[in-house]
Design a protein around this motif. Structure first.
Motif, short mmCIF file in Angstrom:
data_model
loop_
_atom_site.label_atom_id
_atom_site.label_comp_id
_atom_site.label_asym_id
_atom_site.label_seq_id
_atom_site.Cartn_x
_atom_site.Cartn_y
_atom_site.Cartn_z
N UNK A 118 26.65 25.80 36.47
CA UNK A 118 27.30 25.99 35.18
C UNK A 118 28.05 27.32 35.13
N UNK A 141 39.71 27.23 43.24
CA UNK A 141 40.79 28.05 42.68
C UNK A 141 42.07 27.92 43.49
N UNK A 197 39.03 31.88 35.09
CA UNK A 197 39.95 32.40 36.10
C UNK A 197 41.24 31.58 36.12
N UNK A 198 41.07 30.26 35.99
CA UNK A 198 42.24 29.39 36.11
C UNK A 198 43.16 29.50 34.89
N UNK A 237 29.33 28.87 37.66
CA UNK A 237 30.52 28.73 38.50
C UNK A 237 31.62 28.01 37.73
N UNK A 238 31.23 26.96 37.03
CA UNK A 238 32.25 26.18 36.31
C UNK A 238 32.91 27.01 35.22
N UNK A 261 43.73 24.61 43.03
CA UNK A 261 44.50 24.56 41.78
C UNK A 261 45.91 25.10 41.99
N UNK A 318 36.66 23.53 24.78
CA UNK A 318 37.80 22.99 25.52
C UNK A 318 39.09 23.70 25.14
N UNK A 351 28.73 23.17 42.23
CA UNK A 351 29.64 22.40 41.39
C UNK A 351 29.56 20.94 41.80
N UNK A 381 45.26 32.20 36.03
CA UNK A 381 46.09 31.76 37.14
C UNK A 381 47.23 30.87 36.65
N UNK A 382 46.86 29.90 35.80
CA UNK A 382 47.86 28.91 35.40
C UNK A 382 48.87 29.50 34.43
N UNK A 390 33.09 30.28 34.98
CA UNK A 390 33.90 31.37 35.54
C UNK A 390 35.23 30.84 36.06
N UNK A 391 35.15 29.69 36.74
CA UNK A 391 36.36 29.10 37.29
C UNK A 391 37.36 28.75 36.19
N UNK A 392 36.84 28.17 35.12
CA UNK A 392 37.73 27.78 34.03
C UNK A 392 38.47 28.99 33.47
N UNK A 406 38.08 20.47 36.18
CA UNK A 406 38.85 21.69 36.33
C UNK A 406 40.24 21.40 36.89
N UNK A 424 33.85 28.15 44.34
CA UNK A 424 34.84 28.72 43.43
C UNK A 424 36.16 29.05 44.10
#
Lengths: 267, 92
Positions: free
Chosen positions: B15, A150, B24-25, B17-18, A153, B68, A185, B28-29, B20-22, A193, A146
Motif C-alpha cells: 500500500x 515509474x 510521484x507520477x 508503494x502504491x 509510465x 482519486x 504491488x 511526472x505526468x 508513493x507511486x501515485x 497506476x 516502484x
C-alpha cells in the motif's frame, strides 16, 4: 497480418530480452513466421538468451550500412521452424542506426514475416526511439516495483505520443508470496497506476535463469510457471481469449492461500 | 485481507508503494518543474499579501493525492490580517 511489435520498458533489467526471446519462440512454435530484432546496439544479449550467439555472421548495422543483404544477416533457429534472429552489432554505438533506417528495415521484414519483435534497449533516448520507429504496436514490460513502474509510465507516455497502438502491459517477475503478504504491488495496483491494457503476468521463476544459462527459452520445451505465462501471452497476441492466472495459481498455493480461498477472500 | 494482516502482522509495504507511486507520477505526468512550483508560490504570496500579512518563509505548497483526486494543498501561516484589506479590495 504482419505485425511489428516493440518490446520496451524504460528501466533496464526487468526482462525485456527474456520476454522477447520467449514470445518469439512461442509464436514460432505455434506456426507463425517470426523474426526477433535485437535493437540494443552495443550491448547485444538476445543472441545469448536465444542460444544463437555462435552462428552470428552479420548484424543489423551491417544491413543498414549495406555491408550485407538482409537475408544474410538473419540467423535461422535450427530447433524450431520459422524463427529468425537479426542480431545487434556489438562493436558499434546506439547511434549507428537512424530511425528512418530502422523503419525501412522493419518494413522490408514485413514482406517475409508474420511477426517482427523488436527488443528495445533500456532508456528513453535514441536507442529506444530507434527501436520504436518501425513498430505499429508496443509491449511494455515492467516488474512490480516502484522504479520500474515509474519508468514504464514515462515510456507509455512516449509510446502514445509516437502513436503506437495498442500499447499493452506485461507484468514480469511477480512474486506471488510477497503479493499475498501485502509486500509487493499486485497486478491490479500496477494497472490502476498505469491505466493500460494487460496482456500477461509472468511469475518470478528460477527456470528463467537456468534456461538462459543453456540458451534455451522456456517456451521451447518447458512447462514451468513462467513458460506457461509467456505461452499465454503469445496466444493473447494472436487474439485468443486466455484467462489470466490468479496469484494463487502461480504457485502450488500455500496454507494462507487455501484459507483465503476457503473464506472467499481471494486476492 | 486486513483481518489476516492484523492477525499475522504481515507487511503493508504494498500500500505504501502504491500511494508513493501515485504521488510521484502526478509530478511526472504533470511535468510541473520546481521552477513552475516556485513561480506559483511567488504569485500566491503576492496575492495573499494584499489581504493579510503572511509568514512567507514557512509556506508549504504541494500537490497531494486524496483518494482519486489531486489537490494543490497550501499551508500559509498568517501573522496578521490587514485592517484595511476589504477597503483596499474595493478600491481597485
Amino acid at each position: 497480418m504482419e505485425r511489428v511489435i516493440v518490446l520496451t520498458s524504460g528501466k533496464g533489467g526487468v526482462g525485456k530480452t527474456t520476454t522477447t526471446a520467449n514470445l518469439a519462440m512461442a509464436l514460432a512454435r505455434a506456426g507463425h513466421k517470426v523474426v526477433a530484432i535485437d535493437a540494443d546496439i552495443g550491448l547485444r544479449n538476445l543472441d545469448v538468451v536465444l542460444g544463437l550467439e555462435n552462428r552470428i555472421v552479420y548484424s543489423l548495422v551491417d544491413v543498414v550500412d549495406g555491408a550485407c543483404r538482409l537475408k544474410q544477416a538473419l540467423v535461422k533457429d535450427k530447433r524450431v521452424e520459422n524463427l529468425f534472429l537479426l542480431p545487434a552489432a556489438q562493436t558499434r554505438t546506439k547511434d549507428a542506426v537512424r530511425p528512418d533506417q530502422m523503419k525501412a528495415l522493419c518494413d522490408e521484414l514485413r514482406a517475409d514475416f508474420d511477426f517482427v519483435l523488436v527488443d528495445s534497449p533500456a532508456g528513453i533516448e535514441g536507442g529506444f526511439q530507434n527501436a520504436a520507429s518501425g513498430a505499429d504496436e508496443a509491449l511494455v514490460v515492467t516488474t512490480p516495483d516502484m522504479s520500474a513502474v515509474r519508468d514504464a509510465d514515462r515510456i507509455i507516455g512516449m509510446l502514445e505520443s509516437l502513436d503506437k497502438h495498442p500499447i499493452r502491459l506485461i507484468v514480469n517477475r511477480l512474486r506471488p508470496n510477497m503479493v499475498r503478504e501485502g509486500n509487493m504491488l499486485d497486478v491490479s495496483d500496477v494497472l490502476d497506476i498505469l491505466a493500460i491494457d494487460l496482456i500477461g503476468v509472468v511469475p518470478e521463476d528460477d527456470n528463467v535463469v537456468t534456461s538462459t544459462n543453456k540458451g534455451e527459452p522456456l517456451t521451447l520445451n518447458s512447462i514451468s510457471p513462467a513458460a506457461r505465462a509467456f505461452d499465454n501471452i503469445s496466444r493473447r497476441l494472436v487474439g485468443e481469449e486466455v484467462p489470466f492466472l490468479e496469484v494463487d495459481d502461480m504457485t502450488s498455493g500455500g496454507f494462507m492461500a487455501r484459507i483465503r480461498r476457503a473464506l472467499g477472500l481471494k486476492g | 485481507m486486513s483481518f489476516f494482516k492484523k492477525l499475522f502482522g504481515v507487511g503493508q509495504s504494498r500500500q505504501t508503494a502504491k500511494e508513493r507511486l501515485q504521488l510521484v507520477l502526478i509530478h511526472d505526468r504533470a511535468d510541473i518543474s520546481p521552477e513552475v512550483m516556485e513561480n506559483l508560490r511567488r504569485d500566491l504570496i503576492a496575492v495573499i499579501s494584499t489581504y493579510m500579512e503572511i509568514d512567507d518563509s514557512n509556506i508549504e505548497l504541494d500537490l497531494e493525492r486524496e483518494d482519486r483526486s489531486v489537490a494543490l494543498v497550501a499551508s500559509i501561516p498568517i501573522r496578521n490580517v490587514r485592517r484595511n484589506a476589504k477597503v483596499a479590495d474595493k478600491g481597485q
